[in-house]
Design an enzyme around this catalytic site. Structure first.
Site, PDB file in Angstrom:
ATOM      1  N   SER A  52       0.805  -1.224   0.000  1.00 55.75           N
ATOM      2  CA  SER A  52       0.000   0.000   0.000  1.00 55.75           C
ATOM      3  C   SER A  52       0.836   1.270   0.000  1.00 55.75           C
ATOM      4  CB  SER A  52      -0.938   0.011   1.214  1.00 55.75           C
ATOM      5  OG  SER A  52      -0.208  -0.136   2.415  1.00 55.75           O
ATOM      6  N   HIS A 276      -0.086   6.455   6.014  1.00 58.00           N
ATOM      7  CA  HIS A 276       0.389   6.154   4.670  1.00 58.00           C
ATOM      8  C   HIS A 276       0.827   7.449   3.991  1.00 58.00           C
ATOM      9  CE1 HIS A 276      -1.477   2.227   5.197  1.00 58.00           C
ATOM     10  NE2 HIS A 276      -0.837   1.840   4.097  1.00 58.00           N
TER      11      HIS A 276
END
Length: 301
Positions: A52, A276
């Protein structure tokens, strides 16, 4: 995803909900390595493999909802710069080294993107083999109850050894297998293995009101990712691949920084999935891949 109010404190109930979106690696860095030489001007076939942190989960526009793949992730930016004849981005949120040769839901094995004529491969994997989401969830929950201690480190070292260091050692041969598999399928490819960028502050501090990591756990988690990135750099060198240091250039752009400075999103994420890289972070990683100085993207400090 819609922005959450910036001033909202993360409740204990929200910790596992936010952590459920996580499917990548944890806090720290490798020593700065020499920047890879700029990629060849003419690239015929570029394949991007990864988890990811590669796919750009949560960054609009999402072109694959199951994998959380964005059309503004760093592989897309690299491809736009190099203009290869063929470009395949098969990265997928939650991917482990196992998913190089096994399907992940509807996403085929990532090695399916490799051809004999593939001449550029970027790879970013290993964090999920360590159990990133579990680590973040456990550390955040424990940090709520003991903000000034080191409850997560105590939890992972209660057996007399550091469990996360052991996970790094167990991941190393899996990285070896991935690099060997790439070489078998694409023997003439230039392979760039990316490390993971700064998440928490590099100085070992924390921002408990933003992400409830305990004060004593923050430097330990930072050092853990340093060990992970060290391992990735070592495995790259051992297999003739090039290690791309995405950490050093991202110092000062951690998730504790203001929205217009950070390249990593906190749990109350605005521009990407929690914990992230955001769009600016992907611009910086693209710059690192291309061998350029990771200068702040336009509009960022």
């Amino acid at each position: 995803m819609p922005p959450s109010p910036r001033a909202r404190r993360l409740s204990l109930a929200a910790v596992p909900v936010a952590a459920a979106a996580l499917a990548a690696p944890l806090l720290g860095a490798a020593p700065a390595s020499a920047a890879p030489a700029p990629a060849e001007a003419a690239v015929a076939d570029y394949a991007a493999l990864g988890d990811s942190f590669t796919s750009g989960v949560g960054i609009p526009d999402q072109v694959d909802a199951e994998c959380g793949r964005s059309d503004r992730n760093y592989p897309a930016l690299v491809s736009a710069d190099l203009s290869p004849d063929s470009f395949t981005d098969i990265s997928c949120g939650g991917a482990t080294t196992e998913h190089m040769t096994e399907p992940q839901g509807s996403n085929p094995p990532q090695f399916d993107a490799l051809e004999e004529g593939t001449d550029l491969v970027t790879l970013q994997v290993g964090g999920n083999d360590m159990g990133f989401a579990d680590i973040v969830t456990r550390c955040a929950i424990l940090g709520v109850f003991d903000p000034h201690g080191r409850p997560c480190k105590n939890s992972f070292t209660s057996g007399g050894s550091d469990e996360l260091q052991e996970r790094i050692e167990e991941t190393a041969p899996k990285i070896d297998g991935v690099l060997e598999g790439i070489a078998e399928r694409s023997p003439n490819a230039r392979v760039l293995l990316l490390g993971y960028p700064v998440i928490m502050p590099d100085d070992g501090s924390n921002c408990h009101g933003t992400v409830p990591i305990a004060a004593g756990d923050a430097p330990w988690l930072r050092d853990t990712q340093k060990s992970l990135n060290d391992m990735l750099a070592e495995r790259a060198q051992a297999h003739g691949a090039e290690y791309v240091d995405t950490y050093t250039g991202s110092i000062g752009h951690d998730l504790c920084q203001p929205e217009d400075v950070r390249w990593m999103e906190p749990l109350n994420a605005v521009d990407a999935a929690p914990v992230h890289p955001n769009a600016a972070g992907h611009e910086a990683m693209a710059g690192a891949v291309l061998g350029t100085a990771p200068a702040a993207p336009a509009g960022r400090v």
